[in-house]
Write an enzyme that holds these catalytic residues in place. Structure first.
Site, PDB file in Angstrom:
ATOM      1  N   HIS A 124       0.492  -1.584   0.124  1.00 39.93           N
ATOM      2  CA  HIS A 124      -0.484  -0.688   0.151  1.00 39.93           C
ATOM      3  C   HIS A 124       0.856   1.515  -0.009  1.00 39.93           C
ATOM      4  O   HIS A 124       1.357   2.145   1.112  1.00 39.93           O
ATOM      5  CB  HIS A 124      -1.013   0.299   1.344  1.00 39.93           C
ATOM      6  CG  HIS A 124      -1.097  -1.237   1.696  1.00 39.93           C
ATOM      7  ND1 HIS A 124      -1.131  -2.636   2.027  1.00 39.93           N
ATOM      8  CD2 HIS A 124      -3.051  -1.507   1.319  1.00 39.93           C
ATOM      9  CE1 HIS A 124      -2.227  -3.512   1.908  1.00 39.93           C
ATOM     10  NE2 HIS A 124      -3.685  -2.797   1.281  1.00 39.93           N
TER      11      HIS A 124
ATOM     12  N   PRO B 286      -5.679  -5.252  11.683  1.00 44.53           N
ATOM     13  CA  PRO B 286      -7.149  -5.330  11.535  1.00 44.53           C
ATOM     14  C   PRO B 286      -7.649  -3.993  12.523  1.00 44.53           C
ATOM     15  O   PRO B 286      -6.697  -2.758  13.166  1.00 44.53           O
ATOM     16  CB  PRO B 286      -7.566  -5.909  12.402  1.00 44.53           C
ATOM     17  CG  PRO B 286      -6.617  -7.477  12.955  1.00 44.53           C
ATOM     18  CD  PRO B 286      -4.508  -5.838  12.270  1.00 44.53           C
TER      19      PRO B 286
ATOM     20  N   GLU C 181     -16.648  -4.169  25.088  1.00 51.43           N
ATOM     21  CA  GLU C 181     -16.150  -5.704  25.020  1.00 51.43           C
ATOM     22  C   GLU C 181     -15.195  -5.924  24.133  1.00 51.43           C
ATOM     23  O   GLU C 181     -13.690  -6.100  24.640  1.00 51.43           O
ATOM     24  CB  GLU C 181     -16.710  -6.980  24.881  1.00 51.43           C
ATOM     25  CG  GLU C 181     -18.041  -7.130  25.700  1.00 51.43           C
ATOM     26  CD  GLU C 181     -19.028  -6.117  25.565  1.00 51.43           C
ATOM     27  OE1 GLU C 181     -20.550  -6.778  26.585  1.00 51.43           O
ATOM     28  OE2 GLU C 181     -19.561  -5.394  24.203  1.00 51.43           O
TER      29      GLU C 181
END
EC number: 2.2.1.1
Length: 665
Positions: free
Chosen positions: A26, A115, A412
């Site tokens: 990238h 992520p 969470e």
């Protein structure tokens, strides 16, 4: 002296060349953020390339981790042990420069990112750790903990829901040493983002309680520098610097479009970009004056030396605190740890209590917490249910960060990734908690902890259909198996207060991996054990009940089902059957034992085996074989009182005995 633009162009050139040589990657983000990176790294970032682990360094996190050539270029140019050959090996097997930055590969990489959204969340954890350590250790005139956490993030990070969880909490906690740069280039993989990302991001962050600096030209060094100065001056709120950039800046035909986001520019376009930027050097060639202007080794060594002098003065004035700080930052447990914890566990065995394992977990926290000022606990708004607070718990707030307990709210995923950041920062043994069912929301952050080999202890309570009336939305079935199947994850499902304490002890000692501690809502009977059996709990699986000679049947159970196996054992033994009960609180710990121990517990010659666990049945075939049986779950649960559900799904003494007799027939 090289111009700032040429110093930034060195990043652009290395990024173009690295992606092109790898034929994947990238280039757009590194080229677009190069000017921001040059100002931050050369004028503001406190770091020492010769000691990447200097405790009081500023942290830098590339949350948009796909732009990894940006950080690799920065580390190389600044003087870290990352050679030009390492950059040429971008994305190749066993290189120090994998496709996304990975913690533990190249020095100076603070966390694994890729992520999207988890990097900013890790950074929130690092900033919490800095604020808490400062509150616990700094004294008037002695600011030994005093560093910033800087983050680069893109539109993708801000679209991910975890960014909301983390940035909302960061505002609430007043993390004034957290400074995030939004790479506002308007482009994602699918194209121009206005069709799917039209938020007013500055107003969003103002609503979180952040200090927002809008509309900064991401290619104007003076504007960037002024924004960073303003951000550092704001001590009570985290800062978002909104930098308007052009993705792929310098590429004449692809800049400003998604064409340069995730693919090499191509040799012709790279040649055109070199001409456009006035960069007349060959691929991977950096002239000496550029290297000299970038080299941070001497400045970094001077900064660390100045800090060492500050710390020496602190140690002279506060010797006990200085020794404790050094112990905690080194990740060492207290000197009396082994003796004290062994005594605690022996006392628990000697004083039986039939309590829920979540209560046993709280008792372990109470006992171990008194030994561990580095505990940093928390729960996703379930403290009264998870039982994660103990008598020494003190809430960490914006006004008083000296606490050791974080109220994460119903977040969470955010909680778990924040804990990764706290662990990466150092100085704490962090734990969080939620219902086992809701580890699903946090799964990827636990996977990242396992991938990075960092200590992240998660308390997962309400572990089965034993939850009862709340029904299948809250009753875990497949969750334990998925945790067990995650590489480098330590998963424990204890059957009583002794196994619970052992699980906690091992999780605290295990610095190189996350632990999932799984506890029941309902009361469980404590099992009698010899000292040898107590010692064998740490091996993950051990003989709890046995017969004379070789058994004809082995019952394997975990957690709340161990007492069920014991009841069946007693009935079958009374009828003359030769039965063994193996309690297996941790399959991964058992699997790591040597072959002789595993054979002693589960002899290959004994093929008649039954595994009993109120979780997904399929997991257990590796222990019982196709000739064995499994009393487990093959469907979701139901809404009903727990006792009725255990009966409905076959978790009764009668059913275990029936299955055993059929197997032995």
């Amino acid at each position: 002296m090289s111009s700032r633009k040429q110093l930034a162009n060195a990043i652009r050139a290395l990024s173009m060349d690295g992606v092109q040589k790898a034929n994947s990657g990238h280039p757009g983000a590194p080229m677009g953020m190069a000017d921001i990176a040059e100002v931050l790294w050369r004028s503001h970032l406190n770091h020492n390339p010769q000691n990447p682990n200097w405790a009081d360094r500023d942290r830098f996190v590339l949350s948009n981790g796909h732009g990894s050539m940006l950080i690799y270029s920065l580390l190389h140019l600044s003087g870290y042990e990352l050679s030009i050959d390492d950059l040429k090996n971008f994305r190749q097997l066993h290189s120090k420069t994998p496709g996304h930055p990975e913690y533990g590969y190249a020095p100076g990489i603070e966390t694994t990112t890729g992520p999207l959204g988890q990097g900013i969340t890790n950074a929130v954890g690092m900033a919490i750790a800095e604020k808490a350590l400062a509150a616990q250790f700094n004294k008037p005139g002695h600011d030994i903990v005093d560093h910033f956490t800087y983050v680069f993030m893109g539109d993708g990070c801000l679209m991910e829901g975890i960014s909301h969880e983390a940035c909302s909490l960061a505002g609430t906690l007043g993390l004034g040493k957290l400074i995030a740069f939004w790479d506002d280039n308007g482009i994602s993989i699918d194209g121009h983002v206005e069709g799917w990302f039209s938020d007013d991001t500055p107003k969003r962050f103002e609503a979180y309680g952040w200090h927002v600096i809008p509309a900064v030209d991401g290619h104007d060094a003076d504007a960037i520098n002024a924004a960073i100065e303003a951000a550092k001056a704001e001590t009570s709120r985290p800062t978002l610097i909104c930098t308007k950039t052009i993705i792929g800046f310098g590429s004449p035909n692809k800049a400003g479009s998604h064409d340069c986001h995730g693919a090499p520019l191509g040799n012709d376009e790279i040649k055109a970009a070199r001409e456009f930027l006035g960069w007349e050097h060959a691929p991977f060639e950096i002239p000496a004056d550029i290297y000299a202007a970038w080299d941070a080794k001497q400045a970094g060594a001077s900064k660390e030396a100045a800090w060492n002098e500050k710390f020496a003065a602190y140690a002279k004035a506060y010797p006990a605190e200085a020794a404790e700080y050094k112990r905690r930052v080194a990740g060492e447990l207290p000197a009396n740890w082994e003796a004290a914890t062994s005594e605690i566990i022996a006392n628990l065995q000697a004083n039986p209590a039939n309590i829920a394992s979540r209560k046993a977990s709280q008792n372990a926290l109470e006992a171990f917490g008194k030994l561990l000022p580095e505990f940093m606990g928390g729960s996703a708004d379930l403290a009264p249910s998870n039982l994660t607070m103990w008598s020494g718990s003190k809430s960490l707030t914006a006004e008083d960060a000296s606490g050791n307990y974080i109220h994460y709210g119903v977040r969470e995923f955010g909680m778990t990734a924040i804990i990764n950041g706290i662990a990466l920062h150092g100085g704490f043994v962090p734990y969080g908690a939620t219902f086992l069912m809701f580890m699903e929301y946090a799964r990827n952050a636990m996977r990242m902890a396992a991938l990075m080999k960092v200590q992240n202890i998660q308390v997962y309570t309400h572990d089965s259909i034993g939850l009862g009336e709340d029904g299948p939305t809250h009753q875990p079935v497949e969750q334990i198996a998925s945790l067990r199947m995650t590489p480098n994850m330590s998963t424990w499902r204890p059957c009583d207060q002794v196994e619970s304490a052992v699980a906690w002890k091992l999780a605290i000692e295990r610095k190189d991996a996350p632990s999932a501690l799984i506890f029941s809502r309902q009361n469980l009977a404590q099992q009698p054990r010899s000292a040898e059996q107590v010692a064998n709990i740490a091996k993950g699986g051990y003989i709890l009940k046995d017969c004379a000679g070789q058994p004809e049947l082995i019952l394997i159970a975990t957690g709340s089902e161990v007492e069920l196996a014991v009841a069946a054992y007693e009935q079958l033994s009374a009828e003359g059957k030769a039965v063994r009960v193996v309690s297996m609180p941790s399959t991964d710990a058992f699997d790591k034992q040597d072959a002789a121990y595993r054979e002693a517990v589960l002899p290959a010659a004994v093929t008649k085996r039954i595994a009993i666990e109120a979780g997904i049945a399929d997991f257990w075939y590796k222990y019982v074989g196709f000739g064995g049986r499994i009393i487990g779950m093959t469907s979701f649960g139901e809404s009903a009182p727990a006792g009725e559900l255990f009966k409905l799904f076959g978790f009764t003494t009668e059913n275990v005995v029936k299955q055993a007799k059929e197997l032995l027939a």
